[in-house]
Design a protein around this motif. Structure first.
Motif, PDB file in Angstrom:
ATOM      1  N   GLU A  47       0.788  -1.180   0.077  1.00 14.27           N
ATOM      2  CA  GLU A  47      -0.114  -0.120   0.052  1.00 14.27           C
ATOM      3  C   GLU A  47       1.009   1.330  -0.133  1.00 14.27           C
ATOM      4  O   GLU A  47       0.627   2.353  -0.918  1.00 14.27           O
ATOM      5  N   ALA A  48       2.089   1.179   0.777  1.00 14.79           N
ATOM      6  CA  ALA A  48       2.644   2.350   0.824  1.00 14.79           C
ATOM      7  C   ALA A  48       3.681   2.639  -0.552  1.00 14.79           C
ATOM      8  O   ALA A  48       3.630   3.560  -0.989  1.00 14.79           O
ATOM      9  N   LEU A  49       4.125   1.422  -0.903  1.00 19.87           N
ATOM     10  CA  LEU A  49       4.658   1.533  -2.423  1.00 19.87           C
ATOM     11  C   LEU A  49       3.811   2.117  -3.348  1.00 19.87           C
ATOM     12  O   LEU A  49       4.100   3.008  -4.375  1.00 19.87           O
ATOM     13  N   ASN A  50       2.519   1.499  -3.475  1.00 22.53           N
ATOM     14  CA  ASN A  50       1.692   2.057  -4.361  1.00 22.53           C
ATOM     15  C   ASN A  50       1.317   3.365  -4.203  1.00 22.53           C
ATOM     16  O   ASN A  50       1.308   4.122  -5.162  1.00 22.53           O
ATOM     17  N   ALA A  51       0.987   3.999  -2.835  1.00 25.92           N
ATOM     18  CA  ALA A  51       1.086   5.430  -2.891  1.00 25.92           C
ATOM     19  C   ALA A  51       2.074   6.100  -3.115  1.00 25.92           C
ATOM     20  O   ALA A  51       2.267   7.199  -3.910  1.00 25.92           O
ATOM     21  N   ALA A  52       3.286   5.820  -2.983  1.00 19.03           N
ATOM     22  CA  ALA A  52       4.788   6.387  -3.761  1.00 19.03           C
ATOM     23  C   ALA A  52       4.521   6.511  -5.117  1.00 19.03           C
ATOM     24  O   ALA A  52       5.087   7.685  -5.773  1.00 19.03           O
ATOM     25  N   GLN A  53       4.227   5.312  -5.543  1.00 17.55           N
ATOM     26  CA  GLN A  53       4.209   5.294  -7.301  1.00 17.55           C
ATOM     27  C   GLN A  53       3.129   6.281  -7.713  1.00 17.55           C
ATOM     28  O   GLN A  53       3.538   6.981  -8.891  1.00 17.55           O
ATOM     29  N   GLN A  54       2.063   6.487  -6.938  1.00 15.07           N
ATOM     30  CA  GLN A  54       0.740   7.339  -7.465  1.00 15.07           C
ATOM     31  C   GLN A  54       0.914   8.829  -7.486  1.00 15.07           C
ATOM     32  O   GLN A  54       0.651   9.415  -8.098  1.00 15.07           O
ATOM     33  N   ILE A  55       2.016   9.124  -6.462  1.00 15.78           N
ATOM     34  CA  ILE A  55       2.121  10.510  -6.548  1.00 15.78           C
ATOM     35  C   ILE A  55       3.290  11.059  -6.768  1.00 15.78           C
ATOM     36  O   ILE A  55       3.930  12.113  -6.370  1.00 15.78           O
ATOM     37  N   GLY A  56       4.186  10.284  -7.677  1.00 11.46           N
ATOM     38  CA  GLY A  56       5.312  10.649  -8.338  1.00 11.46           C
ATOM     39  C   GLY A  56       5.084  12.085  -9.360  1.00 11.46           C
ATOM     40  O   GLY A  56       3.977  12.014  -9.492  1.00 11.46           O
ATOM     41  N   ASP A  57       6.018  12.927  -9.365  1.00  8.91           N
ATOM     42  CA  ASP A  57       5.699  14.189 -10.305  1.00  8.91           C
ATOM     43  C   ASP A  57       5.272  13.546 -11.655  1.00  8.91           C
ATOM     44  O   ASP A  57       4.522  14.136 -12.071  1.00  8.91           O
ATOM     45  N   ASP A  58       6.156  12.527 -12.234  1.00  2.00           N
ATOM     46  CA  ASP A  58       5.871  12.221 -13.712  1.00  2.00           C
ATOM     47  C   ASP A  58       4.291  11.668 -13.688  1.00  2.00           C
ATOM     48  O   ASP A  58       3.659  11.942 -14.745  1.00  2.00           O
ATOM     49  N   THR A  59       4.033  10.670 -12.664  1.00  2.00           N
ATOM     50  CA  THR A  59       2.787  10.183 -12.681  1.00  2.00           C
ATOM     51  C   THR A  59       1.506  11.033 -12.528  1.00  2.00           C
ATOM     52  O   THR A  59       0.648  11.140 -13.329  1.00  2.00           O
ATOM     53  N   LEU A  60       1.715  12.237 -11.593  1.00  2.00           N
ATOM     54  CA  LEU A  60       0.731  13.085 -11.451  1.00  2.00           C
ATOM     55  C   LEU A  60       0.558  14.043 -12.650  1.00  2.00           C
ATOM     56  O   LEU A  60      -0.422  14.482 -13.104  1.00  2.00           O
ATOM     57  N   GLN A  61       1.739  14.518 -13.164  1.00  2.00           N
ATOM     58  CA  GLN A  61       1.489  15.289 -14.373  1.00  2.00           C
ATOM     59  C   GLN A  61       0.872  14.599 -15.674  1.00  2.00           C
ATOM     60  O   GLN A  61       0.074  15.268 -16.242  1.00  2.00           O
ATOM     61  N   LYS A  62       1.104  13.297 -15.762  1.00  2.00           N
ATOM     62  CA  LYS A  62       0.363  12.579 -16.956  1.00  2.00           C
ATOM     63  C   LYS A  62      -0.887  12.639 -16.579  1.00  2.00           C
ATOM     64  O   LYS A  62      -1.632  12.709 -17.599  1.00  2.00           O
ATOM     65  N   LYS A  63      -1.312  12.407 -15.511  1.00  2.00           N
ATOM     66  CA  LYS A  63      -2.887  12.480 -15.050  1.00  2.00           C
ATOM     67  C   LYS A  63      -3.613  13.780 -15.357  1.00  2.00           C
ATOM     68  O   LYS A  63      -4.642  13.824 -15.824  1.00  2.00           O
ATOM     69  N   SER A  64      -2.841  14.878 -14.917  1.00  2.00           N
ATOM     70  CA  SER A  64      -3.261  16.032 -15.031  1.00  2.00           C
ATOM     71  C   SER A  64      -3.223  16.825 -16.255  1.00  2.00           C
ATOM     72  O   SER A  64      -4.265  17.541 -16.603  1.00  2.00           O
ATOM     73  N   GLN A  65      -2.347  16.576 -17.071  1.00  2.00           N
ATOM     74  CA  GLN A  65      -2.047  17.489 -18.269  1.00  2.00           C
ATOM     75  C   GLN A  65      -1.634  16.517 -19.622  1.00  2.00           C
ATOM     76  O   GLN A  65      -1.428  16.978 -20.613  1.00  2.00           O
ATOM     77  N   GLY A  66      -1.339  15.268 -19.340  1.00  2.00           N
ATOM     78  CA  GLY A  66      -1.193  14.294 -20.478  1.00  2.00           C
ATOM     79  C   GLY A  66       0.457  14.281 -20.681  1.00  2.00           C
ATOM     80  O   GLY A  66       0.616  13.383 -21.483  1.00  2.00           O
ATOM     81  N   TYR A  67       1.070  14.913 -20.190  1.00  3.14           N
ATOM     82  CA  TYR A  67       2.403  15.014 -20.513  1.00  3.14           C
ATOM     83  C   TYR A  67       3.436  15.439 -19.301  1.00  3.14           C
ATOM     84  O   TYR A  67       2.807  15.881 -18.361  1.00  3.14           O
ATOM     85  N   VAL A  68       4.859  15.315 -19.227  1.00  2.94           N
ATOM     86  CA  VAL A  68       5.412  15.461 -18.206  1.00  2.94           C
ATOM     87  C   VAL A  68       6.581  16.648 -18.560  1.00  2.94           C
ATOM     88  O   VAL A  68       6.981  16.691 -19.744  1.00  2.94           O
ATOM     89  N   VAL A  69       6.918  17.466 -17.592  1.00  2.96           N
ATOM     90  CA  VAL A  69       7.799  18.435 -17.698  1.00  2.96           C
ATOM     91  C   VAL A  69       8.954  17.983 -16.507  1.00  2.96           C
ATOM     92  O   VAL A  69       8.853  18.633 -15.437  1.00  2.96           O
ATOM     93  N   PRO A  70      10.237  17.413 -16.961  1.00 10.31           N
ATOM     94  CA  PRO A  70      11.015  16.862 -15.871  1.00 10.31           C
ATOM     95  C   PRO A  70      11.481  18.181 -15.168  1.00 10.31           C
ATOM     96  O   PRO A  70      11.956  17.915 -13.925  1.00 10.31           O
ATOM     97  N   GLU A  71      11.887  19.068 -15.723  1.00  9.02           N
ATOM     98  CA  GLU A  71      12.552  20.266 -15.215  1.00  9.02           C
ATOM     99  C   GLU A  71      11.718  21.013 -13.951  1.00  9.02           C
ATOM    100  O   GLU A  71      12.195  21.752 -13.325  1.00  9.02           O
ATOM    101  N   SER A  72      10.418  20.721 -14.253  1.00  7.32           N
ATOM    102  CA  SER A  72       9.502  21.265 -13.426  1.00  7.32           C
ATOM    103  C   SER A  72       9.389  20.242 -11.923  1.00  7.32           C
ATOM    104  O   SER A  72       8.702  20.606 -11.003  1.00  7.32           O
ATOM    105  N   PHE A  73       9.906  19.088 -12.068  1.00 11.41           N
ATOM    106  CA  PHE A  73       9.777  18.213 -10.899  1.00 11.41           C
ATOM    107  C   PHE A  73      10.385  18.747  -9.566  1.00 11.41           C
ATOM    108  O   PHE A  73      11.493  19.371  -9.644  1.00 11.41           O
ATOM    109  N   ASN A  74       9.679  18.439  -8.432  1.00  6.67           N
ATOM    110  CA  ASN A  74      10.100  19.087  -7.254  1.00  6.67           C
ATOM    111  C   ASN A  74      10.036  18.077  -6.318  1.00  6.67           C
ATOM    112  O   ASN A  74      10.314  18.356  -5.156  1.00  6.67           O
ATOM    113  N   HIS A  75       9.320  16.939  -6.529  1.00  3.64           N
ATOM    114  CA  HIS A  75       9.214  15.711  -5.406  1.00  3.64           C
ATOM    115  C   HIS A  75       9.770  14.394  -5.820  1.00  3.64           C
ATOM    116  O   HIS A  75       9.947  13.724  -4.907  1.00  3.64           O
TER     117      HIS A  75
END
Length: 308
Positions: free
Chosen positions: A251-279
């Motif tokens: 459960e903890a590892l899945n939570a960590a997976q779901q809140i990664g910057d890349d995963t969140l950006q893909k869900k919210s905007q459909g693409y990732v911006v690596p230089e904006s990652f801060n977590h």
């Protein structure tokens, strides 16, 4: 997680139902879990002192005229921003909320036991943080924050801030369910408190004031991944107590997976911006939590000297 019947921390401050209004000092932050809508502002960022003074003067003048801008904002400013955060109501508590509060109290108590022991082994004294439960918005030593910021730690007052409605968002919107996933959230924020007590946060925030936005984001990632690793250390000690159920680590590892910057950006905007990652990316967050969990040692959590 076998938590019922265990000691609950006395360091819970329940501010749910209060207005949470006020003008905070708009200081720097210690970090949070990280979501599309952002979080508390970075040290060195935000408004200038002059701007803050002007706003305070305007607020006081309007207040003297019988106009309370905070009430107006509270009535008309209920938007939560891009994350679609589910704001909690300020109505009467219900049994589910009471049980969640009890759960948070147990998790906080377990972090106290863990870090008191670790600090004692280093010849240091651990200062228990306070955990503030709030609804919708709260005024901290780091400024006025809304629930859309997600859980966060403020080094200015040594407090963790949590709107428990966030746990519903984890389950319903982020796909991160389970009690140990929720425990990971609390342990991560307490990890920032540990960083603060060890002098890591003050040093990092001072360094970030002299950095470009890109370099500051990179430093922020290292801070957040170390807090994930510290959360993993807590998980290790909790496992040794025999109170973890089968599947809790997953459960903890899945939570960590779901809140990664890349995963969140893909869900919210459909693409990732690596230089904006801060977590940190999902893979990084999973790796560092597991590293702390597997080793149980602070020395394994040096995200600043080792490749992340």
């Amino acid at each position: 997680m076998d938590w019922k019947g265990r000691r609950q921390s006395d360091n819970i401050e329940d501010e749910r139902g209060s207005s949470g209004g006020g003008l905070g000092p708009f200081g720097g932050d210690g970090g949070g879990m990280g979501f599309p809508s952002g979080g508390m502002r970075r040290a060195g960022g935000g408004m200038s002192i002059g701007t803050i003074i002007v706003l305070v003067v305007i607020y006081l003048i309007l207040k003297a005229m019988g106009i309370d801008m905070l009430q107006i904002l509270d009535q008309g400013g209920s938007s939560t921003g891009g994350a679609g955060y589910e704001q909690s109501s300020s109505g009467p508590s219900n049994p589910a909320d009471d049980e969640t509060k009890a759960f948070v109290g147990v998790v906080l108590a377990e972090t106290e036991d863990t870090w008191q022991g670790i600090f004692k082994s280093m010849g240091k004294t651990y200062e228990d943080p306070k955990l503030v439960l709030f609804s919708n918005r709260i005024d901290s030593a780091c400024g006025l924050a809304s629930a859309a910021s997600g859980p966060f730690y403020c080094p200015g007052d040594h407090k963790v801030y949590l709107d428990m409605a966030f746990f519903k968002q984890m389950k319903n919107q982020l796909g991160a369910s389970g009690d140990f996933a929720q425990a990971y959230v609390v342990a991560h924020e307490v990890g920032h408190h540990v960083q603060n007590l060890l002098g890591i946060l003050p040093k990092v925030n001072q360094m970030r004031q002299q950095m470009s936005d890109a370099d500051s984001n990179k430093m922020s990632v290292k801070v957040e991944l170390q807090a994930d690793c510290f959360a993993g250390i807590w998980g290790k000690f909790t496992q040794q107590k025999g109170i973890l159920d089968a599947g809790d680590l997953g459960e903890a590892l899945n939570a960590a997976q779901q809140i990664g910057d890349d995963t969140l950006q893909k869900k919210s905007q459909g693409y990732v911006v690596p230089e904006s990652f801060n977590h940190g990316t999902s893979a990084q967050r999973v790796r560092w939590f597991k590293q702390g969990f597997d080793s149980g040692k602070l020395t394994s959590c040096d995200t600043f000297s080792n490749p992340i």
